[in-house]
Design an enzyme around this catalytic site. Structure first.
Site, PDB file in Angstrom:
ATOM      1  N   GLY A  69       0.830  -1.196   0.000  1.00 37.26           N
ATOM      2  CA  GLY A  69       0.000   0.000   0.000  1.00 37.26           C
ATOM      3  C   GLY A  69       0.860   1.241   0.000  1.00 37.26           C
ATOM      4  N   GLY A  71       0.648   5.860   0.745  1.00 34.98           N
ATOM      5  CA  GLY A  71      -0.118   7.000   1.229  1.00 34.98           C
ATOM      6  C   GLY A  71       0.760   8.221   1.291  1.00 34.98           C
ATOM      7  CG  PHE A  73       3.022   6.646   5.091  1.00 35.84           C
ATOM      8  CD1 PHE A  73       3.796   5.584   4.658  1.00 35.84           C
ATOM      9  CD2 PHE A  73       1.650   6.477   5.137  1.00 35.84           C
ATOM     10  CE1 PHE A  73       3.227   4.382   4.272  1.00 35.84           C
ATOM     11  CE2 PHE A  73       1.074   5.276   4.754  1.00 35.84           C
ATOM     12  CZ  PHE A  73       1.861   4.229   4.322  1.00 35.84           C
ATOM     13  CG  ASP A 192      -2.077   9.462  13.793  1.00 36.71           C
ATOM     14  OD1 ASP A 192      -3.255   9.864  13.942  1.00 36.71           O
ATOM     15  OD2 ASP A 192      -1.588   9.216  12.672  1.00 36.71           O
TER      16      ASP A 192
END
Length: 338
Positions: A69, A71, A73, A192
């Site tokens: 995956g 994102g 980051f 987080d």
């Protein structure tokens, strides 16, 4: 040639008194000299413990890299490293805020020297990559234990047919609370906590992941003290009001986020509706919280217990919230009554 992560950014000197730091590569410095470091070890009752993480990645021993995956980051891969199935996280450089992205990389390693059943284990990390894997947009790479392909977010919202009865969400809540208690005992605040950052293993064990927003508190401070935020981060739907107001961070900030996460497991609904700015303002100014009154799950005797527990977790006053240890006691009581 592998480049080391300087352990001084994540470990105190008393943990590895024999390590010769020398010149090392750091994403916060302008130059990289590529020297290597001895892998830090911990001493316990005078004995040297096993090596907890490596400051180099041996790329020739990395095989079968498969994308999982990506994102904001960066990207995550599944791979084989030195005979073990691992997760490989390549941290991306943010073009808008390079300092913040570098701080995020170092924050990912705040718990690298720690080991707990409910915290994802860091195996190795480096700030340099071979040309066939890295690129100029990358800050560094982290090798971690491979927990599995699912996180709590996917379990809550991805498939309505997957059961999430009280026995299961209480167990998951306990897993997260125990991970937090361990981190807080080492003065690390995650900042987080949310379902997407809790990985779930094949054995249905929850592990806290993604430490890019984490902070290592000053051990000289009192536990009740807060420290100013060094960088923005976290997810606004789970962020404690004191952080939204810029007042500072403490272990109780994670307890607020835990409360939102537990509510999501119980209800399988989104915590808030409306645009981001409205939610941010209402959480701070009007004590907006996820609904506890119109949910069937909170109308039973067990539901009343959970309603009280959650209200305490997301109290506007940080000092009034449970500690992680007290939270574990409450959840163990709830589990015993199931």
């Amino acid at each position: 040639m592998p480049s080391p992560v300087p352990p001084t950014r994540v470990l105190s000197k008393d943990i590895y008194p024999s390590v010769d730091i020398g010149t090392c590569s750091s994403p916060l410095s302008k130059h990289s000299f590529g020297s290597t470091l001895q892998v830090p070890t911990q001493r316990h009752h005078g004995k040297v413990a096993s090596r907890l993480w490596s400051s180099v990645i041996y790329w020739k021993e990395l095989h079968g890299v498969q994308p999982v995956g990506s994102g904001g980051f960066g990207s995550v891969y599944k791979a084989k490293y030195r005979g073990e199935t691992v997760a490989l996280k390549k941290v991306k450089k943010c073009t808008k805020n390079k300092l913040a992205s570098r701080q995020s990389f170092w924050a990912e390693l705040n718990a690298a020297h720690l080991r707990h059943r409910n915290v994802v284990r860091v195996i190795a990390a480096t700030t340099c990559m071979p040309t066939d894997f890295g690129d100029e947009r990358s800050i560094g790479t982290i090798v971690m234990e491979y927990v599995g392909s699912r996180n709590l977010q996917q379990i809550i919202y991805g498939c309505a047919e997957e059961p999430l009865p009280p026995e299961r969400w209480v167990k998951h809540s306990l897993d997260i609370a125990r991970g937090l208690q361990f981190l807080h005992s080492h003065k690390i605040v995650h900042l987080d906590i949310k379902p997407a950052n809790v990985l779930v293993s094949a054995e249905d064990v929850c592990k806290i992941a993604d430490f890019g927003c984490s902070v290592q508190l000053d051990t000289k401070r009192e536990a009740s003290e807060v420290v100013p935020m060094s960088h923005a981060g976290g997810t606004y739907t789970h962020r404690a009001p004191e952080l939204l107001k810029g007042e500072g961070v403490s272990e109780k900030s994670d307890i607020f986020s835990f409360g939102i996460t537990m509510w999501q497991m119980i209800t399988r609904e989104q915590p808030y509706a409306g645009d981001r700015q409205h939610v941010l303002y209402a959480v701070v100014a009007h004590n907006l919280r996820p609904d506890l009154e119109d949910q069937d799950a909170f109308r039973s005797q067990r539901g009343g217990f959970c309603r009280t527990l959650l209200s305490r977790c997301w109290d506007a006053e940080a000092r009034s919230r449970f500690s992680a240890r007290d939270l574990i006691t409450q959840l163990e009581q709830l589990q015993a009554e199931l």
